[in-house]
Enzyme design. Structure first.
Site, PDB file in Angstrom:
ATOM      1  N   ASP A 140      13.397  17.091 -21.124  1.00 32.43           N
ATOM      2  CA  ASP A 140      13.855  17.087 -19.916  1.00 32.43           C
ATOM      3  C   ASP A 140      15.312  18.174 -19.308  1.00 32.43           C
ATOM      4  OD1 ASP A 140      15.147  15.239 -21.688  1.00 32.43           O
ATOM      5  OD2 ASP A 140      15.697  14.375 -19.658  1.00 32.43           O
ATOM      6  N   GLY A 141      15.955  18.482 -20.153  1.00 35.21           N
ATOM      7  CA  GLY A 141      16.677  18.702 -20.243  1.00 35.21           C
ATOM      8  C   GLY A 141      17.285  20.922 -19.584  1.00 35.21           C
ATOM      9  N   THR A 163       9.049  16.725 -27.121  1.00 35.11           N
ATOM     10  CA  THR A 163      10.289  16.630 -27.268  1.00 35.11           C
ATOM     11  C   THR A 163       9.767  15.387 -28.811  1.00 35.11           C
ATOM     12  OG1 THR A 163      11.859  14.742 -27.250  1.00 35.11           O
ATOM     13  CG2 THR A 163       9.997  15.219 -25.698  1.00 35.11           C
ATOM     14  N   ASP A 165      11.017  12.167 -29.365  1.00 36.86           N
ATOM     15  CA  ASP A 165      10.909  10.870 -27.965  1.00 36.86           C
ATOM     16  C   ASP A 165       9.554  10.518 -27.104  1.00 36.86           C
ATOM     17  OD1 ASP A 165      13.531  11.803 -29.342  1.00 36.86           O
ATOM     18  OD2 ASP A 165      14.524  12.315 -27.511  1.00 36.86           O
ATOM     19  N   ARG A 209      15.970   8.161 -28.334  1.00 35.95           N
ATOM     20  CA  ARG A 209      16.650   7.914 -27.326  1.00 35.95           C
ATOM     21  C   ARG A 209      16.628   6.890 -26.789  1.00 35.95           C
ATOM     22  NH1 ARG A 209      20.035  12.723 -26.692  1.00 35.95           N
ATOM     23  NH2 ARG A 209      18.452  14.588 -26.896  1.00 35.95           N
ATOM     24  N   ARG A 303      19.541  -4.114 -46.332  1.00 34.28           N
ATOM     25  CA  ARG A 303      19.869  -2.582 -46.633  1.00 34.28           C
ATOM     26  C   ARG A 303      19.007  -2.068 -45.497  1.00 34.28           C
ATOM     27  NH1 ARG A 303      22.135  -4.839 -49.574  1.00 34.28           N
ATOM     28  NH2 ARG A 303      21.840  -4.084 -52.308  1.00 34.28           N
ATOM     29  N   ILE A 310      15.593  14.225 -40.014  1.00 35.53           N
ATOM     30  CA  ILE A 310      14.112  13.824 -41.459  1.00 35.53           C
ATOM     31  C   ILE A 310      12.751  14.359 -40.164  1.00 35.53           C
ATOM     32  CG2 ILE A 310      12.994  12.669 -42.578  1.00 35.53           C
ATOM     33  CD1 ILE A 310      15.280  12.834 -44.323  1.00 35.53           C
TER      34      ILE A 310
END
Ligand code: F6P
Length: 385
Positions: A140-141, A163, A165, A209, A303, A310
């Site tokens: 989007d940027g 992306t 995302d 995000r 944990r 990655i």
């Protein structure tokens, strides 16, 4: 992948760059902006092969996103430079997620950094490149910078959405997402055996995000027991109750996927680094906060693992290799058809063109009441609400 130092930018100043090779009829440009992801190189390869072979166009790569446009760092792209790229992660052009031409960090001779709007110089450089079209590959940027250039008069721009995302409204899938999911699923499978051996609660923090696509898709594909996503604020008591219920049935371990943007009820995102005018907040710490809350409320051993970058590195999976090729070819065809101001997009497995605004205005988020969440609930995945 070629590193920044291996790919020497052509210092293409106005004089040489204005002249086309006699065999090529037109010149197009391509840049990759924002965070990298697997599949970017596949787009570059497809663009170069299709533009040169089908249309006889020269292709210029702009280095490091919009930074290269400001600094005039270009590289001539031909089949020899891109032929091997399909299976390579990253981007041979380099990328930058701080290169906002409208709020650009300029380093002064005394070492201080000042923010300037350098878009006028970028426009002038674009004019000198004399491009028939510019392909911006980004999230989007990057798309919003592309749109601003269109509004300023550089109308010959098309986009390719990428992306990990998968949060762009314009398309069903962005490049990089499926590879990130594959990485998370492998991690979940590995963590499952050690969680079982030690009777632990294993938390895995994943990227994405403000959207929960990576977390939810991976939780479904990797058999997680709890999935916490930004779209559903979680109640820690409900999460703990889910562990008690599982463990009461004789099971002694649990796997939790937490999106980096997940929020406890009434709380906020965990931020690792505050953003500024040049960059967004960097999220991080969701797993650590969750682990502390579970430890405070129970005797279970906990944990956590943060998968981090990655998820963005390494070779693209088969889906992303295919999608990057389809998007690259479509972007070139959009230029050929004069369909500027559009992005290549996937809709019900058909390649379509969507207005660039669709890749900017609104994030595509997981529907908390949608089919994916319902499916996950149906097989017992707990969302904490
Ligand atoms: O947008 C892609 C993404 O990987 C997000 O999932 C993550 O929050 C962010 O970029 C990380 O950015 P950086 O590479 O600047 O740490």
């Amino acid at each position: 992948m070629a590193t920044r130092s291996q790919v020497q930018p052509t210092a293409a100043r106005a004089a040489g760059r204005g002249i086309l090779s006699p065999l090529m009829s037109k010149r197009i440009g391509i840049l990759t902006g924002g965070g990298d992801c697997p599949g970017l190189n596949g787009v570059i390869r497809a663009v170069v092969l299709h533009a040169r072979n089908t249309y006889g166009w020269e292709v210029v790569g702009v280095r490091n996103g919009f930074e290269g446009l400001y600094e005039e760092e270009y590289i001539d792209l031909d089949a020899g430079k891109v032929g091997h790229l399909l299976a390579r992660g990253g981007t041979m052009l380099g990328s930058s997620n701080r290169a906002n031409p409208f709020a650009y960090p300029l380093k002064l001779p005394d070492g201080r950094v000042e923010i300037h709007d350098v878009s006028a110089r970028c426009m002038a450089n674009l004019g000198r490149l004399d491009l028939h079209g510019l392909i911006v590959v980004g999230g989007d940027g990057t798309m919003s910078f592309g749109k601003k250039f269109i509004d300023k008069g550089m109308t010959r721009i098309v986009g390719v959405p990428k992306t990990i995302d998968n949060d762009l409204e314009a398309t069903d899938y962005t490049i990089g997402f499926q590879t990130a999911v594959e990485v998370v699923v492998e991690a979940l499978e590995r963590l499952q055996t050690t969680a079982e051996s030690h009777e632990r609660i294993m938390i895995v923090e994943v990227m994405g995000r403000y959207a929960g696509w990576i977390a939810l898709t991976s939780a479904l594909a990797g058999g997680a027991h709890v999935c916490l996503i930004p779209e559903i604020e979680y109640d820690i008591d409900r999460v703990v109750a889910a562990f008690h219920k599982r463990h009461g049935r004789g099971v002694s371990y649990s796997i939790v996927v937490v999106a980096e943007g997940a929020k406890p009820r009434g709380g906020d995102y965990a931020v690792a680094e505050k953003g500024d005018v040049t960059k967004q907040d960097r999220l991080g710490g969701a797993a650590e906060h969750l682990a502390a809350a579970i430890t405070a409320a129970t005797d279970y051993e906990v944990r956590s693992t943060v998968l981090g970058h990655i998820q963005r590195g390494g070779a693209p999976c088969a889906f992303d290799r295919e999608l990057s090729t389809r998007f690259g070819v479509k972007a070139v065809d959009l230029i050929a058809a004069g369909q500027f101001g559009h992005v290549a997009a996937l809709e019900n497995n058909h390649l379509v063109a969507k207005p660039i605004e669709k890749a900017i205005k609104k994030l595509k988020l997981v529907d908390p009441h949608g089919e994916l969440v319902k499916t996950a609930r149906a097989v017992g995945i707990e969302f904490g609400a």
